[in-house]
Design a protein around this motif. Structure first.
Motif, PDB file in Angstrom:
ATOM      1  N   ARG A  24       0.838  -1.208   0.000  1.00 48.42           N
ATOM      2  CA  ARG A  24       0.000   0.000   0.000  1.00 48.42           C
ATOM      3  C   ARG A  24       0.869   1.252   0.000  1.00 48.42           C
ATOM      4  NH1 ARG A  24      -4.084  -0.441   4.751  1.00 48.42           N
ATOM      5  NH2 ARG A  24      -4.314   1.748   4.232  1.00 48.42           N
ATOM      6  N   ASN A  25       1.932   1.253   0.794  1.00 52.68           N
ATOM      7  CA  ASN A  25       2.834   2.406   0.809  1.00 52.68           C
ATOM      8  C   ASN A  25       3.450   2.606  -0.566  1.00 52.68           C
ATOM      9  OD1 ASN A  25       2.319   2.894   3.446  1.00 52.68           O
ATOM     10  ND2 ASN A  25       4.208   1.989   4.228  1.00 52.68           N
ATOM     11  N   TYR A  26       3.815   1.517  -1.233  1.00 57.36           N
ATOM     12  CA  TYR A  26       4.397   1.598  -2.574  1.00 57.36           C
ATOM     13  C   TYR A  26       3.405   2.232  -3.549  1.00 57.36           C
ATOM     14  CZ  TYR A  26       5.753  -0.127  -7.181  1.00 57.36           C
ATOM     15  OH  TYR A  26       6.051  -0.224  -8.498  1.00 57.36           O
ATOM     16  N   ARG A  47       3.820   5.770  -5.534  1.00 51.19           N
ATOM     17  CA  ARG A  47       3.739   5.841  -6.991  1.00 51.19           C
ATOM     18  C   ARG A  47       2.745   6.912  -7.427  1.00 51.19           C
ATOM     19  NH1 ARG A  47       2.579   0.301 -10.042  1.00 51.19           N
ATOM     20  NH2 ARG A  47       0.568   1.292 -10.220  1.00 51.19           N
ATOM     21  N   LYS A  48       1.603   6.984  -6.720  1.00 57.36           N
ATOM     22  CA  LYS A  48       0.616   8.007  -7.056  1.00 57.36           C
ATOM     23  C   LYS A  48       1.185   9.402  -6.834  1.00 57.36           C
ATOM     24  CE  LYS A  48      -3.970   6.040  -6.651  1.00 57.36           C
ATOM     25  NZ  LYS A  48      -5.110   5.781  -5.789  1.00 57.36           N
ATOM     26  N   ILE A  49       1.897   9.575  -5.723  1.00 58.59           N
ATOM     27  CA  ILE A  49       2.494  10.887  -5.432  1.00 58.59           C
ATOM     28  C   ILE A  49       3.480  11.272  -6.537  1.00 58.59           C
ATOM     29  CG2 ILE A  49       4.048  12.081  -3.845  1.00 58.59           C
ATOM     30  CD1 ILE A  49       2.645  10.524  -1.572  1.00 58.59           C
ATOM     31  N   LYS A  90       2.933  15.365 -13.122  1.00 55.49           N
ATOM     32  CA  LYS A  90       1.905  16.150 -13.824  1.00 55.49           C
ATOM     33  C   LYS A  90       2.073  17.629 -13.517  1.00 55.49           C
ATOM     34  CE  LYS A  90      -1.953  12.976 -14.470  1.00 55.49           C
ATOM     35  NZ  LYS A  90      -3.320  12.623 -14.038  1.00 55.49           N
ATOM     36  N   GLU A  91       2.333  17.942 -12.246  1.00 52.87           N
ATOM     37  CA  GLU A  91       2.478  19.358 -11.857  1.00 52.87           C
ATOM     38  C   GLU A  91       3.777  19.936 -12.403  1.00 52.87           C
ATOM     39  OE1 GLU A  91       2.124  19.611  -7.636  1.00 52.87           O
ATOM     40  OE2 GLU A  91       0.031  18.969  -7.626  1.00 52.87           O
TER      41      GLU A  91
END
Length: 61
Positions: A45-47, A51-53, A59-60
């Motif tokens: 879950r941390n991985y 990855r999402k972050i 994107k930013e």
């Protein structure tokens, strides 16, 4: 005849102790397995969150 009954009782006690030991071993093994899987799931879950972050930062930036 008395000796035979004593041996039966000793064998019964031995098998009871053996069964209890196997039960404790199985409970400990299952507990450790669940703990290991729980830690693996938390790491996964941390991985995914990391990855999402990273994707959002790309994107930013």
């Amino acid at each position: 005849m008395m000796m035979h009954e004593a041996i039966d009782i000793l064998v019964y006690i031995f098998f009871m102790a053996f069964n209890i030991a196997i039960g404790i071993f199985v409970i400990a093994a299952v507990f450790l397995l669940f703990r290991y899987l729980h830690i693996k799931i938390l790491h996964f879950r941390n991985y995914l969150v990391e990855r999402k972050i990273k994707k959002l930062e790309e994107k930013e930036g």
